[in-house]
Design a protein around this motif. Structure first.
Motif, PDB file in Angstrom:
ATOM      1  N   ALA A  10      42.691  40.204  44.749  1.00 44.01           N
ATOM      2  CA  ALA A  10      41.349  40.778  44.850  1.00 44.01           C
ATOM      3  C   ALA A  10      41.352  42.268  44.543  1.00 44.01           C
ATOM      4  O   ALA A  10      40.433  42.989  44.912  1.00 44.01           O
ATOM      5  N   GLY A  11      42.379  42.743  43.855  1.00 37.57           N
ATOM      6  CA  GLY A  11      42.514  44.162  43.562  1.00 37.57           C
ATOM      7  C   GLY A  11      43.830  44.685  44.104  1.00 37.57           C
ATOM      8  O   GLY A  11      44.667  43.933  44.580  1.00 37.57           O
ATOM      9  N   ARG A  12      43.993  45.991  44.026  1.00 36.81           N
ATOM     10  CA  ARG A  12      45.274  46.574  44.431  1.00 36.81           C
ATOM     11  C   ARG A  12      45.518  46.407  45.928  1.00 36.81           C
ATOM     12  O   ARG A  12      44.583  46.379  46.740  1.00 36.81           O
ATOM     13  N   ARG A  70      43.820  51.462  51.814  1.00 35.81           N
ATOM     14  CA  ARG A  70      43.508  51.615  50.393  1.00 35.81           C
ATOM     15  C   ARG A  70      43.589  50.295  49.623  1.00 35.81           C
ATOM     16  O   ARG A  70      43.489  50.299  48.394  1.00 35.81           O
ATOM     17  N   SER A  71      43.771  49.194  50.341  1.00 37.02           N
ATOM     18  CA  SER A  71      43.795  47.885  49.680  1.00 37.02           C
ATOM     19  C   SER A  71      42.368  47.462  49.348  1.00 37.02           C
ATOM     20  O   SER A  71      41.468  47.559  50.184  1.00 37.02           O
ATOM     21  N   GLN A  72      42.177  46.979  48.152  1.00 38.17           N
ATOM     22  CA  GLN A  72      40.849  46.589  47.701  1.00 38.17           C
ATOM     23  C   GLN A  72      40.511  45.171  48.168  1.00 38.17           C
ATOM     24  O   GLN A  72      41.369  44.422  48.611  1.00 38.17           O
ATOM     25  N   GLY A  73      39.228  44.829  48.032  1.00 41.90           N
ATOM     26  CA  GLY A  73      38.762  43.515  48.428  1.00 41.90           C
ATOM     27  C   GLY A  73      38.161  43.544  49.818  1.00 41.90           C
ATOM     28  O   GLY A  73      37.948  44.606  50.416  1.00 41.90           O
ATOM     29  N   SER A  74      37.893  42.369  50.366  1.00 32.94           N
ATOM     30  CA  SER A  74      37.312  42.256  51.693  1.00 32.94           C
ATOM     31  C   SER A  74      37.894  41.049  52.406  1.00 32.94           C
ATOM     32  O   SER A  74      38.441  40.129  51.773  1.00 32.94           O
TER      33      SER A  74
END
Length: 227
Positions: A10-12, A70-74
């Protein structure tokens, strides 16, 4: 202990990685508590588990699940977080292609995700589960559990009562030769706020006993395979 950014589903994904000087060193993946309950990779309990494996010369990695730091997504109800963990394990194995085996360690929600991961990844040879949330999630997927490990719980845990953990884990089937050790620290709460040194001591005692057995079992399998 470099910061790393890992491409996730879901991103970085933000992580901390401590490589080993030994190219065949085992890998350890550390998983934090529930993202919506304040869980993150800088929690003292998570850092303690990370340091325990790092000091044993494991290639060790902890990271923030999607939507944390800083992790992306939810948050994704555990499904996405399991995918995050699998992706991060792939990443660290990519840098440690000759690693002898893997361990996974997690706290609360992270323990639940970690135990799901070990059912899917035969290279995981051991686990540490601290305060697994047996009253919140289904653990029947451990059928049977393929790796030995330890479950540590707090006797004064009001979020997940120790009696519930004992009830659920006492019914878990294991493969032949596999043992799940269960250990309760009296008066400790769900976060082990005042009992982190005792948790560290018990975890390290288990690792000191179990890791040499894993190494021995691995060597015996190699010898048998050569025959």
């Amino acid at each position: 202990m470099p910061d790393v950014i890992i491409p996730g589903p879901a991103g970085r994904l933000e992580g901390r990685y401590s490589p080993s000087e030994d190219p065949t060193a085992p890998v350890a993946l550390i998983l934090h508590a529930h993202p919506l309950g304040g869980g993150h990779m800088e929690n003292p309990l998570v850092e303690m588990m990370y340091d325990s494996f790092r000091k044993r010369n494991f290639a060790t990695l902890r990271f923030n699940f999607r939507g944390v730091g800083r992790s992306q997504g939810s948050y994704d109800q555990g499904l996405g977080e399991l995918s995050d963990a699998a992706t991060v394990l792939d990443w660290v194995q990519g840098y440690n292609a000759t690693a002898r085996y893997c361990w996974v360690a997690g706290h609360s929600f992270g323990a639940w995700v970690g135990m799901q991961l070990l059912m899917r990844r035969p290279e995981i040879a051991g686990f540490v589960s601290v305060a697994p949330p047996t009253n919140m999630y289904d653990f029947t997927f451990l059928a049977p559990c393929p790796a030995s490990g330890i479950i540590v719980h707090g006797g004064a845990d009001k979020i997940v009562p120790a009696d519930d953990v004992e009830r659920v884990m006492s019914k878990v089937r294991v493969q032949k030769g596999i043992e799940i050790k269960r250990d309760i620290i009296p008066d400790a709460n769900h976060l082990f706020t005042e009992h982190l040194p005792e948790l560290e001591r018990r975890m390290n005692t288990y690792l000191d006993e179990r890791i040499p057995l894993v190494e021995k079992e691995r060597s015996e399998r190699q010898i048998t395979g050569k025959r």
